[in-house]
Scaffold this active site. Structure first.
Site, PDB file in Angstrom:
ATOM      1  N   ARG A 183       0.851  -1.202   0.000  1.00  0.00           N
ATOM      2  CA  ARG A 183       0.000   0.000   0.000  1.00  0.00           C
ATOM      3  C   ARG A 183       0.886   1.252   0.000  1.00  0.00           C
ATOM      4  O   ARG A 183       0.589   2.242  -0.657  1.00  0.00           O
ATOM      5  CB  ARG A 183      -0.891   0.020   1.247  1.00  0.00           C
TER       6      ARG A 183
ATOM      7  N   ASP B  50     -15.051  -3.438   7.088  1.00  0.00           N
ATOM      8  CA  ASP B  50     -16.094  -4.408   7.426  1.00  0.00           C
ATOM      9  C   ASP B  50     -16.845  -3.840   8.621  1.00  0.00           C
ATOM     10  O   ASP B  50     -16.310  -2.991   9.325  1.00  0.00           O
ATOM     11  CB  ASP B  50     -15.483  -5.779   7.766  1.00  0.00           C
TER      12      ASP B  50
HETATM   13  N1  HPA Z   1     -10.378  -5.908  14.005  1.00  0.00           N
HETATM   14  C1  HPA Z   1      -9.188  -5.308  14.105  1.00  0.00           C
HETATM   15  N2  HPA Z   1      -8.657  -4.582  13.152  1.00  0.00           N
HETATM   16  C2  HPA Z   1      -9.354  -4.432  12.017  1.00  0.00           C
HETATM   17  C3  HPA Z   1     -10.592  -5.019  11.839  1.00  0.00           C
HETATM   18  C4  HPA Z   1     -11.141  -5.797  12.887  1.00  0.00           C
HETATM   19  O1  HPA Z   1     -12.249  -6.354  12.792  1.00  0.00           O
HETATM   20  N3  HPA Z   1     -11.034  -4.702  10.590  1.00  0.00           N
HETATM   21  C5  HPA Z   1     -10.064  -3.926  10.043  1.00  0.00           C
HETATM   22  N4  HPA Z   1      -9.056  -3.761  10.896  1.00  0.00           N
END
Ligand code: HPA
Length: 238
Positions: free
Chosen positions: A29, A207
């Site tokens: 990235r 998410d």
């Molecule tokens: N937990 C911890 N770090 C993260 C998450 C998660 O669900 N999603 C993206 N980074």
């Protein structure tokens, strides 16, 4: 600066880093950001494949280097950048899991504070310390986001040491208004506070742990680009 260079984990020379460093977690990235947004690019770190670059963004020198995953990792790199290379500002540009049901995939979350379950605060001798973002960085970025019409939320992050953890985690921490979970901000904020430097963590929601929504690769890339522009435009004003 109290650390001699090259540092144990960065093999750059004096002056190789700009005063502001953007830090994604992933080295590829970092490469993508550098190649997409910066001119006159120079690679400045390669130790452990934690790629670091310096270039110009619209005429302003900016560096980008990966932090790796988790608080021990960002703690090492941010310390060496601040204390070895004289870096003044670090902006983490990451992803986070949404803990608020109203956060959609791709939304930008600005970490005003960062709760944590990590021992890094207590073991540094500051049990009870509340890690917070630098207000100038936070305010500058939010003003830019407003002008650009980018939707963003400002509030508490939770920096966790445990990615695969307690199934009740999301419900519990969203009940006290924590917006999103990630794994680096609290340690970055602690180092900045200890060293008299400035730090900010912004994340796109990859998410949502409350709604179960997950992102596609394309969504991740688009929202990541939007966040990058906010961080780079902020760097230009510092
Ligand atoms: N937990 C911890 N770090 C993260 C998450 C998660 O669900 N999603 C993206 N980074």
């Amino acid at each position: 600066m109290s650390l001699s260079i090259p540092t144990p984990h960065i093999n750059a020379k004096a002056g190789d880093f700009a005063k502001t460093v953007l830090m994604p977690g992933d080295p590829l990235r970092a490469k993508y950001i550098a190649e997409t947004y910066l001119d006159d690019l120079k690679q400045v770190n390669s130790v452990r494949n934690v790629l670091g670059f310096t270039g110009n963004y619209k005429g302003t020198p900016v560096s980008v280097m990966a932090s790796g995953m988790g608080m021990p990792s960002i703690s090492i790199y941010s310390y060496e950048l601040f204390e070895g290379y004289g870096v003044e500002n670090i902006i983490r540009v990451g992803t986070a899991g949404g803990l608020n049901k109203d956060l959609n995939i791709g939304d930008v979350v600005v970490g005003m504070g960062a709760c944590t379950n990590s021992a890094i605060i207590k073991e540094s001798g500051f049990k009870g310390f509340a890690p917070i973002a630098d207000y100038e960085l936070l305010n500058t970025l939010c003003e830019i986001a407003k002008k650009r019409g980018v939707k963003f939320s400002v509030g508490n992050l939770f920096s966790t040491d445990i990615f695969y953890g307690d199934p009740n985690f999301a419900e519990k921490w969203s009940s006290v208004g924590v917006l999103a979970v990630e794994m680096e901000a609290a340690a970055l904020y602690l180092n900045a506070a200890k060293l008299g430097k400035k730090a900010l963590a912004i994340c796109t929601v990859s998410d949502n742990l409350v709604t179960g929504e997950a992102s596609t690769a394309e969504q991740r890339q688009t929202s990541f680009n939007e966040m990058m522009i906010l961080a780079l435009e902020t760097a230009k004003k510092l």
